[in-house]
Structure formats: structure tokens, C-alpha cells
Write a protein that holds these residues in place. Structure first.
Motif: not given
Length: 244
Positions: A89-112
Motif C-alpha cells: 500500500p505505497v504509491s509509486l510516487a511515495q516509494a520514489m520519494l522515499g528512495k530519493f530522500l535516503a540518497a539525498w540525506l546520505l549525500l548531505g551527511l557526506a557533505l557535513v
């Protein structure tokens, strides 16, 4: 929102369970520092700023971000878990956003984790910390655009290698489109309007403006629009796959 957070958590834990997250958090700061010192003439310039450091980020993202995102959908298809995910029960948009945010947060942590460079220039001189902060913001937005492109292209193929190559090539084109040397080569071939359009489509053009400390709403909108378009394209690719 809870579905997005569940996907984000699943991907975030997956990064570190496979070791990819740890490797990225070591490689990115180390490579950014090495390139800034070795190729950016960090000391020879005699200036206490991080412009050489930020100047290397687009090239690092071209290579490292596809390596981070190539598995996010392609691995689901390879392991046969994509069909299971599509039935949840997860829309494709929600799944896509969740995966993207995980990658973006990891990139942010690498910057920190690159904060020692910021501390170093403050120790060596009196840099404009506002410009440095803008550079970090620009780099994170740039990372978001690369991550969205990588995640979106990963959804369009079942091969991790193909996802890496397509994302790296598209990222490279979007960076080179803003390079003065490339524009000089093309100025006699392309009409001025087309050349101007290429500049405004370039990730590098908008990143460099922010990294200089110029916060223009148009640059911020460009990155957000790039992220939205890339993720939407990824969702469409998944819809086509599910329909097929």
C-alpha cells in the motif's frame, strides 16, 4: 508521509547493511579534499576560501552519485522484490520519494563530514563564511539533482551497470554544458539561442552562481524543478513497467 518515511528508513539501513554507505562517507570527503589540494591549488592561491573544494564537487557527483543510486530500483528488479514492493500500500510516487530522500540525506551527511576543510580555512585566514555556507547549500542542491537523476534512471532499467552509465553520462552532459571551454568550441557551430539555452540547462551554471554566494530564486527553482522532473520520469517508467 509514514509510507515515505518507511521507504526512506529501509533504503537508509540498506546503504549501511551493504557497506555502500560507509564507503561513500569515507570516499567522498577524502576525494573532495585530495582533489582540492592536488588539482585546485588550494595553498598556491593564497586565499582563505573553499572555491577549489566546491569546484571539484560536480565532477565527484558525476561518478559517485550514480554508484550510490544505481541499485535503488535496478536491484529490486534483479532480486524479484520489485513486484512485491509494487503490491504494497505505497504509491509509486511515495516509494520514489522515499528512495530519493535516503540518497539525498546520505549525500548531505557526506557533505557535513567535510567540515574539517571549513575549520582549516578559518584557521588559516578570515574567509567569508556566508559564501562558504552558500557553497554547501549549492553543493547539496546539486547533489539532490544528481541523486534524482540517478534514482529516476535506475527505475528505467533492470541493469545496475546501465543505470550507472546512463546517470553518469547525463550528469556529465549537464555539467559540460556550462563549461566555458565547451561553450567556446560550440559557439561557431550552434546558434546563440541554443547556446544560451544549453548554459541555462547546465547544472554547473546554477551551482557556481550559488557557490559564489549569490542566492537567486531562479537557481533554487532550477534545482527543485530538476529533482521533480527526474523523479516524475522515474515514476512514469515504473508505471510503464507495471502496466507491461
Amino acid at each position: 508521509m509514514s509510507q515515505v518515511l518507511a521507504i526512506l528508513r529501509r533504503e537508509w539501513l540498506g546503504f549501511f547493511a551493504t557497506g555502500l554507505g560507509w564507503v561513500f562517507l569515507v570516499v567522498f570527503p577524502a576525494a573532495a579534499g585530495w582533489l582540492a589540494f592536488e588539482l585546485g591549488d588550494f595553498y598556491a592561491r593564497g586565499l582563505a576560501d573553499l572555491q577549489p573544494f566546491f569546484g571539484m564537487h560536480p565532477w565527484l557527483y558525476v561518478v559517485l552519485t550514480p554508484a550510490l543510486t544505481m541499485r535503488m530500483w535496478a536491484e529490486e528488479a534483479r532480486d524479484g522484490t520489485l513486484e512485491l514492493l509494487l503490491t504494497l500500500p505505497v504509491s509509486l510516487a511515495q516509494a520514489m520519494l522515499g528512495k530519493f530522500l535516503a540518497a539525498w540525506l546520505l549525500l548531505g551527511l557526506a557533505l557535513v563530514l567535510t567540515f574539517p576543510f571549513w575549520v582549516t580555512v578559518n584557521y588559516l585566514g578570515s574567509p567569508d563564511n556566508g559564501v562558504i555556507l552558500a557553497g554547501y547549500l549549492g553543493s547539496w542542491l546539486l547533489a539532490g539533482a544528481f541523486a534524482a537523476i540517478g534514482v529516476g534512471l535506475s527505475a528505467a532499467t533492470q541493469s545496475q551497470v546501465a543505470a550507472f552509465i546512463f546517470a553518469a553520462l547525463l550528469g556529465l552532459v549537464l555539467v559540460l554544458a556550462g563549461q566555458p571551454q565547451v561553450l567556446d568550441m560550440l559557439k561557431d557551430v550552434l546558434p546563440h539561442r541554443l547556446l544560451n539555452a544549453a548554459v541555462h540547462l547546465s547544472l554547473l551554471h546554477h551551482f557556481e552562481a550559488i557557490a559564489r554566494g549569490v542566492l537567486d530564486l531562479r537557481d533554487l527553482c532550477y534545482f527543485l524543478l530538476t529533482i521533480v522532473c527526474a523523479l516524475t520520469a522515474g515514476v512514469l517508467a515504473l508505471q510503464i513497467r507495471r502496466a507491461g
